[in-house]
Design a protein around this motif. Structure first.
Motif, mmCIF file in Angstrom:
data_model
loop_
_atom_site.group_PDB
_atom_site.id
_atom_site.type_symbol
_atom_site.label_atom_id
_atom_site.label_comp_id
_atom_site.label_asym_id
_atom_site.label_seq_id
_atom_site.Cartn_x
_atom_site.Cartn_y
_atom_site.Cartn_z
ATOM 1 N N GLY A 56 -0.724 8.791 8.128
ATOM 2 C CA GLY A 56 0.324 8.502 7.171
ATOM 3 C C GLY A 56 1.482 8.921 7.618
ATOM 4 O O GLY A 56 2.541 8.355 7.532
ATOM 5 N N ILE A 95 -4.512 -2.760 7.525
ATOM 6 C CA ILE A 95 -3.351 -3.052 7.144
ATOM 7 C C ILE A 95 -2.516 -3.922 8.025
ATOM 8 O O ILE A 95 -2.906 -4.041 9.260
ATOM 9 C CB ILE A 95 -2.618 -1.630 6.685
ATOM 10 N N ARG A 123 -2.116 -4.149 2.471
ATOM 11 C CA ARG A 123 -3.544 -4.649 2.827
ATOM 12 C C ARG A 123 -4.089 -5.839 3.001
ATOM 13 O O ARG A 123 -3.478 -6.741 2.610
ATOM 14 C CB ARG A 123 -4.394 -3.952 1.340
ATOM 15 N N GLY A 149 -3.335 10.527 4.998
ATOM 16 C CA GLY A 149 -4.478 9.317 5.221
ATOM 17 C C GLY A 149 -4.388 8.944 6.736
ATOM 18 O O GLY A 149 -3.752 9.167 7.294
ATOM 19 N N LYS A 150 -5.424 8.074 6.710
ATOM 20 C CA LYS A 150 -6.028 7.396 7.859
ATOM 21 C C LYS A 150 -5.636 6.013 7.886
ATOM 22 O O LYS A 150 -6.381 5.615 7.077
ATOM 23 C CB LYS A 150 -7.039 7.747 8.755
ATOM 24 N N TYR A 151 -5.095 5.301 8.789
ATOM 25 C CA TYR A 151 -4.768 3.672 8.671
ATOM 26 C C TYR A 151 -4.930 2.975 10.069
ATOM 27 O O TYR A 151 -4.572 3.611 10.991
ATOM 28 C CB TYR A 151 -3.447 3.503 8.053
ATOM 29 N N ARG A 152 -5.318 1.961 9.714
ATOM 30 C CA ARG A 152 -5.585 1.158 10.969
ATOM 31 C C ARG A 152 -4.693 -0.450 10.780
ATOM 32 O O ARG A 152 -4.927 -1.038 9.778
ATOM 33 C CB ARG A 152 -7.060 0.967 11.458
ATOM 34 N N GLU A 153 -3.891 -0.689 11.747
ATOM 35 C CA GLU A 153 -3.239 -1.878 11.576
ATOM 36 C C GLU A 153 -3.721 -2.781 12.622
ATOM 37 O O GLU A 153 -4.620 -2.665 13.443
ATOM 38 C CB GLU A 153 -1.913 -1.778 12.171
ATOM 39 N N PRO A 186 -6.132 4.014 15.221
ATOM 40 C CA PRO A 186 -5.892 4.614 13.911
ATOM 41 C C PRO A 186 -4.537 5.381 13.956
ATOM 42 O O PRO A 186 -4.517 5.932 15.059
ATOM 43 C CB PRO A 186 -7.074 5.359 13.735
ATOM 44 N N LEU A 227 0.755 -1.097 -0.069
ATOM 45 C CA LEU A 227 -0.016 -0.052 0.041
ATOM 46 C C LEU A 227 0.986 1.322 0.039
ATOM 47 O O LEU A 227 1.946 1.217 0.753
ATOM 48 C CB LEU A 227 -0.905 0.090 1.413
ATOM 49 N N VAL A 264 1.307 4.617 0.969
ATOM 50 C CA VAL A 264 0.818 5.426 2.233
ATOM 51 C C VAL A 264 0.910 7.027 2.133
ATOM 52 O O VAL A 264 1.858 7.609 1.449
ATOM 53 C CB VAL A 264 1.782 5.352 3.529
#
Length: 386
Positions: free
Chosen positions: A50, A89, A60, A28-32, A47, A22, A24
């Motif tokens: 980036g 992610i 992903r 952006g907002k990302y949640r692992e 969350p 992915l 980044v």
């Protein structure tokens, strides 16, 4: 099917590794995701932006992925991504294998990797030392032989295991609710018997009693520990006289109300049991002996684990957090505790005993339930079948 030997195929043949890198975006907002060990499934991290991810490599996750945490796969950090993981992610430490649905059921493979056989394969494919030094190799993972009965049989096995797991989960939720109701009932009953009751200082109704012992160099001294949060006593290994050195040790007797002075403020309070006879404690363990003509040790223990009692212990334990908070002997002796009538105490102790018996039954049932699915997995994936 467990009486037949199933064919074995390399995992990579039916569930090859698929990476979805992915890009980044800083805004952006990302949640692992994370994966719990011992087959306990996926959890979601908070969350992050980036910018916080920086140059971290992430991939992903898609529903249906068979997931492995390469650091702890050897202890069962294996899971199946569900619809709740859509859009999540994982870092490079999380491997995603995509199962060929025409040949294998992803849940069947996940179950296999929670068995002793599956874990042994993951361990063998994770060279290195213990903990974070053991890393699952990609090539080793793809070569692990997995059992592959006919697809319909896989689905039937999964349906049976999932049905049992669902029933056990429902039973556990019912037990948890009952436990909460029991605790609330006991608290209400205790509040009734102590409302308006007279108070007395600990020094007057349960004074500190010290029983120093003379440590012999060739002696063995089994120690007692006290868990925080009212979880009771436990047995430590024996301490040799040589190891004890100049450490002061004191004998603990059944019925003693015992305080760990370092963690009393967080509920390290217990009553020594008959099986604790002969145990010893260091100077950090205070033993108080209740005057049974006035108050029982159980009434005192219950009060000290109540909100009011913990507050009193906190006030008597000055200092910072952790080991810097130490219960003072004089401060403990001055704490004023409620003294209900002896009849009220006897009534409450009988009620508490019935609740304890019920909790023991709950615990035994939980132990039996916890062993059921592993037993089913062992039977299903026995060497005769695999």
């Amino acid at each position: 099917m467990t009486g037949m030997r199933w064919p074995l195929v390399p995992l990579g043949e039916v569930a090859p590794l698929v990476r979805r890198p992915l890009v980044v975006e800083p805004e952006g907002k990302y949640r692992e995701i994370g994966i719990r060990s011992h087959g306990k499934g996926v959890f979601h991290k908070l969350p992050v932006s980036g910018l916080e991810l920086g140059d971290k490599r992430v991939y992903r996750i898609c529903p249906g992925d068979l997931l492995f945490n390469i650091v702890f796969a050897w202890e069962g950090a294996v899971a199946l991504a569900g619809v709740g993981e859509e859009g999540m992610i994982g870092s490079h430490r999380f491997l995603t294998c995509v199962v060929d649905r025409e040949r294998a059921d992803a849940s069947f493979l996940r179950h296999f990797f929670t068995t002793p056989t599956g874990l042994a394969h993951l361990l063998a494919s994770s060279p290195g030392g213990a903990g974070r030094n053991r890393t699952l190799g990609l090539a080793g993972l793809s070569r692990i032989p997995v059992p592959l009965p006919p697809l319909d049989d896989q689905r039937r096995i999964v349906a049976r295991l999932d049905a049992v797991s669902a029933r056990l989960k429902a039973c556990a939720e019912t037990t948890e609710r009952q436990e909460a109701e029991l605790a609330a009932m006991l608290q209400q009953a205790f509040a009734r018997i102590t409302a308006g009751s007279p108070r007395a200082r600990m020094a007057d109704v349960a004074p500190l009693v010290r029983r120093p012992i003379e440590v012999e160099p060739d002696g063995q001294y089994p120690e007692l520990g006290i868990r925080s949060f009212g979880r009771g006593p436990f047995h430590k290994p024996s301490l040799s006289g040589l190891d004890a050195g100049s450490k002061r040790l004191f004998r603990i007797e059944p019925g003693d109300l015992v305080f760990n002075i370092v963690f009393a403020w967080e509920g390290a309070v217990a009553i020594a049991r008959p099986e604790d006879a002969g145990r010893v404690g260091s100077h950090r363990f205070l033993t108080c002996v209740a005057d049974q003509t006035r108050v029982s040790a159980e009434i005192l223990r219950f009060w000290f684990l109540s909100r009011e009692g913990l507050a009193a212990l906190g006030q008597a334990s000055p200092g910072g957090a952790g080991r810097n908070r130490t219960l003072g002997l004089d401060a403990l002796s001055r704490i004023e505790v409620p003294i209900p009538s002896l009849d009220a105490q006897a009534w409450f102790e009988a009620l508490h005993a019935r609740a304890s018996n019920l909790r023991a039954l709950h615990a035994a049932a939980a132990d039996d339930a916890a062993a059921l699915v592993p037993a089913m997995l062992h039977q299903t994936f026995s060497p005769a079948a695999c």
